[in-house]
Design a protein around this motif. Sequence first.
Motif, short mmCIF file in Angstrom:
data_model
loop_
_atom_site.label_atom_id
_atom_site.label_comp_id
_atom_site.label_asym_id
_atom_site.label_seq_id
_atom_site.Cartn_x
_atom_site.Cartn_y
_atom_site.Cartn_z
N GLY A 161 0.79 -1.22 0.00
CA GLY A 161 0.00 0.00 0.00
C GLY A 161 0.82 1.27 0.00
N SER A 162 2.11 1.17 0.35
CA SER A 162 2.96 2.36 0.37
C SER A 162 3.16 2.94 -1.03
CB SER A 162 4.33 2.03 0.99
OG SER A 162 5.01 1.06 0.21
N TYR A 163 2.86 2.15 -2.07
CA TYR A 163 3.01 2.61 -3.46
C TYR A 163 1.71 3.17 -4.04
CZ TYR A 163 7.47 0.12 -3.46
OH TYR A 163 8.75 -0.30 -3.18
N LYS A 164 0.63 3.13 -3.26
CA LYS A 164 -0.69 3.45 -3.79
C LYS A 164 -0.76 4.83 -4.45
CE LYS A 164 -5.58 3.11 -2.60
NZ LYS A 164 -6.56 2.76 -1.54
N ASN A 165 -0.11 5.81 -3.86
CA ASN A 165 -0.19 7.18 -4.38
C ASN A 165 1.01 7.55 -5.26
OD1 ASN A 165 -2.65 7.78 -3.03
ND2 ASN A 165 -1.52 8.07 -1.12
N LYS A 166 1.67 6.55 -5.82
CA LYS A 166 2.87 6.81 -6.63
C LYS A 166 2.68 6.44 -8.10
CE LYS A 166 5.87 6.56 -2.63
NZ LYS A 166 7.04 5.96 -1.97
N ALA A 167 1.43 6.29 -8.51
CA ALA A 167 1.16 5.93 -9.91
C ALA A 167 1.18 7.16 -10.80
CB ALA A 167 -0.20 5.24 -10.02
N ASN A 168 1.66 6.98 -12.02
CA ASN A 168 1.49 7.99 -13.06
C ASN A 168 0.14 7.78 -13.72
OD1 ASN A 168 4.12 9.08 -12.69
ND2 ASN A 168 4.98 7.41 -13.91
N TYR A 169 -0.48 8.86 -14.17
CA TYR A 169 -1.84 8.74 -14.67
C TYR A 169 -2.21 9.90 -15.60
CZ TYR A 169 -2.76 12.31 -11.14
OH TYR A 169 -2.73 13.47 -10.39
N ILE A 170 -3.32 9.71 -16.29
CA ILE A 170 -3.98 10.77 -17.05
C ILE A 170 -5.47 10.72 -16.71
CG2 ILE A 170 -4.60 11.67 -19.34
CD1 ILE A 170 -2.13 10.25 -20.45
N ILE A 171 -6.05 11.87 -16.46
CA ILE A 171 -7.50 11.98 -16.28
C ILE A 171 -8.03 12.91 -17.37
CG2 ILE A 171 -9.39 12.70 -14.78
CD1 ILE A 171 -7.57 12.15 -12.38
N ILE A 172 -8.99 12.41 -18.14
CA ILE A 172 -9.62 13.19 -19.21
C ILE A 172 -11.06 13.50 -18.81
CG2 ILE A 172 -10.40 13.17 -21.61
CD1 ILE A 172 -8.03 11.31 -22.23
N ARG A 173 -11.41 14.77 -18.87
CA ARG A 173 -12.80 15.15 -18.59
C ARG A 173 -13.59 15.11 -19.89
NH1 ARG A 173 -15.06 19.88 -14.62
NH2 ARG A 173 -17.26 19.35 -14.84
N HIS A 174 -14.63 14.27 -19.91
CA HIS A 174 -15.46 14.12 -21.11
C HIS A 174 -16.48 15.26 -21.20
CE1 HIS A 174 -14.57 9.65 -20.14
NE2 HIS A 174 -13.64 10.12 -20.95
N ASP A 175 -17.07 15.39 -22.36
CA ASP A 175 -18.00 16.50 -22.59
C ASP A 175 -19.24 16.45 -21.71
OD1 ASP A 175 -16.26 17.46 -24.49
OD2 ASP A 175 -17.34 16.59 -26.19
N ASP A 176 -19.59 15.25 -21.21
CA ASP A 176 -20.76 15.14 -20.32
C ASP A 176 -20.39 15.35 -18.85
OD1 ASP A 176 -19.41 12.82 -19.71
OD2 ASP A 176 -21.13 11.48 -19.99
N GLY A 177 -19.12 15.68 -18.58
CA GLY A 177 -18.68 15.94 -17.22
C GLY A 177 -18.09 14.74 -16.51
N SER A 178 -18.16 13.56 -17.11
CA SER A 178 -17.54 12.38 -16.50
C SER A 178 -16.04 12.39 -16.75
CB SER A 178 -18.17 11.10 -17.05
OG SER A 178 -17.93 10.98 -18.45
N PHE A 179 -15.33 11.50 -16.08
CA PHE A 179 -13.87 11.47 -16.16
C PHE A 179 -13.39 10.08 -16.60
CE2 PHE A 179 -15.07 14.55 -12.92
CZ PHE A 179 -14.30 15.66 -13.25
N GLY A 180 -12.49 10.05 -17.58
CA GLY A 180 -11.82 8.82 -17.97
C GLY A 180 -10.45 8.78 -17.29
#
Length: 202
Positions: free
Chosen positions: A106-125
């Motif tokens: 669990g010590s690695y939980k917050n160490k991920a690289n990521y991308i968050i895309i906001r879709h046109d309907d307001g949801s997130f990918g």
Amino acid sequence: MQYRQSKKFIKIIKWFTGLLVLLLISLFVLLYYETAVTDKADSYVYALPYATGTSHQVVQGYGGLFSHRHIAALDFEMPEGTPVYAARGGTIYSYRDNSDEGGLTGSYKNKANYIIIRHDDGSFGCYWHLQKNGVLVRKGRVDKGQRIGFSGATGQVVRPHLHFSVKTKLTYDKDSFVQTKFNTTKGICILKNRSSYERPAD
């Protein structure tokens, strides 16, 4: 003397056999048992988040016991450095690609690289566990099917894979996740655990 040694050896073999059976049952439950997830389903048809003509297996599906308890998220088995594509168009909301740390605890939980895309309907990918310096688009608009990064093994992981989910809000609550359907060579469907899917031509 020899008889006693034989009995002791047989007892040891039985003990190890029982332990092996228990481990195999535990592994089966971990890999295949699914917990309940949200009933909310997106009507949008997503593209698989990898290259056209390629196929990847879902190694943990919705509600998986390992790390998807009660959440509608998908883990695609994917070697490090595999190109990742936007499953739906939108605008870059957030990203990280400066981590080179990954591991099981669990010590690695917050160490991920990521991308968050906001879709046109307001949801997130959400695209998780990317490799270091593996984000190709850091701001602005992205189109469905556009290459956005490279998979990796950062954060809390057992092996390299791409974690994908769609959320209505950026929390880990069960009801913030949305079930998604994808266009595959098998047709339009909600993806199942332990199954492989090929991305068809657009």
